[in-house]
Design a protein around this motif. Structure first.
Motif, mmCIF file in Angstrom:
data_model
loop_
_atom_site.group_PDB
_atom_site.id
_atom_site.type_symbol
_atom_site.label_atom_id
_atom_site.label_comp_id
_atom_site.label_asym_id
_atom_site.label_seq_id
_atom_site.Cartn_x
_atom_site.Cartn_y
_atom_site.Cartn_z
ATOM 1 N N SER A 1 0.836 -1.205 0.000
ATOM 2 C CA SER A 1 0.000 0.000 0.000
ATOM 3 C C SER A 1 0.868 1.251 0.000
ATOM 4 O O SER A 1 0.404 2.332 -0.332
ATOM 5 N N SER A 2 2.166 1.098 0.390
ATOM 6 C CA SER A 2 3.044 2.268 0.269
ATOM 7 C C SER A 2 3.979 2.132 -0.929
ATOM 8 O O SER A 2 5.055 2.726 -0.949
ATOM 9 N N SER B 1 -6.351 1.116 6.283
ATOM 10 C CA SER B 1 -5.459 2.034 5.571
ATOM 11 C C SER B 1 -6.270 3.069 4.792
ATOM 12 O O SER B 1 -5.753 4.108 4.423
#
Lengths: 244, 244
Positions: A198-199, B198
């Motif tokens: 996700s990063s 997230s």
């Protein structure tokens, strides 16, 4: 009382598989080495290395998967199969079983501490994920199982009846806990990789594949550990249940 | 040949636990109902509902956890304990075992299809996560296990020797697969919740707790399923291995 075929069936019913436990134990050792290499390559080459303290807080976290894999999974697994995999006397194997589980537990506690240390020094939340909940449950139960095993089977030792009645439960609960340990490592690998993806890291990149395959090696390792524990030692005296 | 205490030990060694399987099976049923309620509340009340097709692609995904939990975990678990939990004759219980596993498999396949449908219609990547890899592996092995069981134990049926030699492996591999099913559901719950967190939901909020506790109920359900399968049926004829 039994016909020959009944006897054969009866023999198979005790789940002592007709496989040579010693041969399976070699697979366990090899998978263990492969797993250690993979988790080290991941955390050192891809994640930047390991550190007890550092201004780069990620390096502190990196100690967590390394110690958990080497500790609870690999040392714990070797401890479980020690009765089937080693050519020593029963008393010696019991001592090795006890010591390897103690090392597993200590590495596990330090590994968990490193995750908290990273979170606290980075301002990240603690104990919100399923992985962390199961992890705390597992380490507490692992400690209780070790203490119970020490007191009843080692020193001062329970009565014969207590040992006899405890042993199947010790084995069953130990296997249950070990399944939770391995499953929780898969949760940890997936959680960390999901954060990384996700990063920005590539979902189909080499690091993603390395992490997923490390988890799969851990699952295979755990599978062969349990299969070894359920199989017959070449020498019948080496049967797990002779631990009494 | 055996003293009384040896006989007792021998009896315990076959892992047929000295617990009444029927009582354990009630715990399984109750946990199953609790799990279904929890996964429905999550997907309907918190996630907006279920849909086979919709412009809101999330509603398509929501079918996935519901069908996987009801199918592979709950139907699969009830199938596993059918020999221990039901008051019918062996042949009837075998048929129920077979049908419940078929329902589990079909619901599992539809559930997996819904995850792909959601991904494809939303432009999301397929098959990159550990959860998806293990899921594909598990559904394929579940299908193979079902077909093997059908051919050897039901129709046309293997020879007596083949059945006798296959049965311990059928039981062991079935338990192994079921552990993977339950562990993979935990991976799925954790993966989905990590995505949700997230993108903003509270890590300590009610939805996060609901999802984590649903996963824990699934793990407890699986634990009691395996414990029931390892326990003694009240009537000795109901022993799992009598499935031959």
């Amino acid at each position: 009382m039994f016909s020959r075929s009944d006897e054969k069936l009866e023999e198979e019913e005790d789940m002592g598989l007709q496989i040579n436990a010693l041969h399976l134990s070699y697979v366990v050792h090899v998978l263990g080495v492969v797993g250690v290499v993979m988790v080290l390559v991941w955390n050192i080459s891809f994640r930047g290395g390991l550190a007890w303290s550092s201004s780069n807080k990620n390096l502190i976290f990196n100690v967590h998967p390394v110690l958990m894999l080497i500790g609870l999974i690999i040392m714990g697994g070797e401890a479980i199969i020690s009765y089937k995999a080693l050519p020593f006397k029963k008393a010696e194997k019991k001592l090795i079983h006890l010591i390897l589980h103690a090392i597993a537990l200590i590495l596990g506690i330090i590994g968990i501490y490193m995750a908290f240390k990273n979170h606290n020094e980075s301002g990240l939340a603690n104990l919100y994920s399923l992985h962390s909940w199961i992890g705390i449950g597992v380490i507490v139960l692992y400690g209780i199982q070790w203490i119970y095993g020490f007191l009843v089977f080692f020193y001062p030792g329970g009565t014969g009846d207590l040992r006899r009645e405890s042993l199947p439960w010790h084995v069953l609960f130990g296997m249950f806990l070990y399944i939770l340990v391995v499953a929780n490592s898969a949760l940890g690998f997936l959680e960390k990789l999901t954060f990384l993806e996700s990063s920005g890291i590539d979902k189909y990149g080499s690091e993603a594949f390395l992490v997923n395959f490390t988890a799969i090696v851990a699952i295979l390792y755990g599978t062969f550990v349990l299969l070894t524990a359920l199989s017959r030692a070449p020498d019948e005296d080496n049967h797990t249940y002779s631990a009494i």
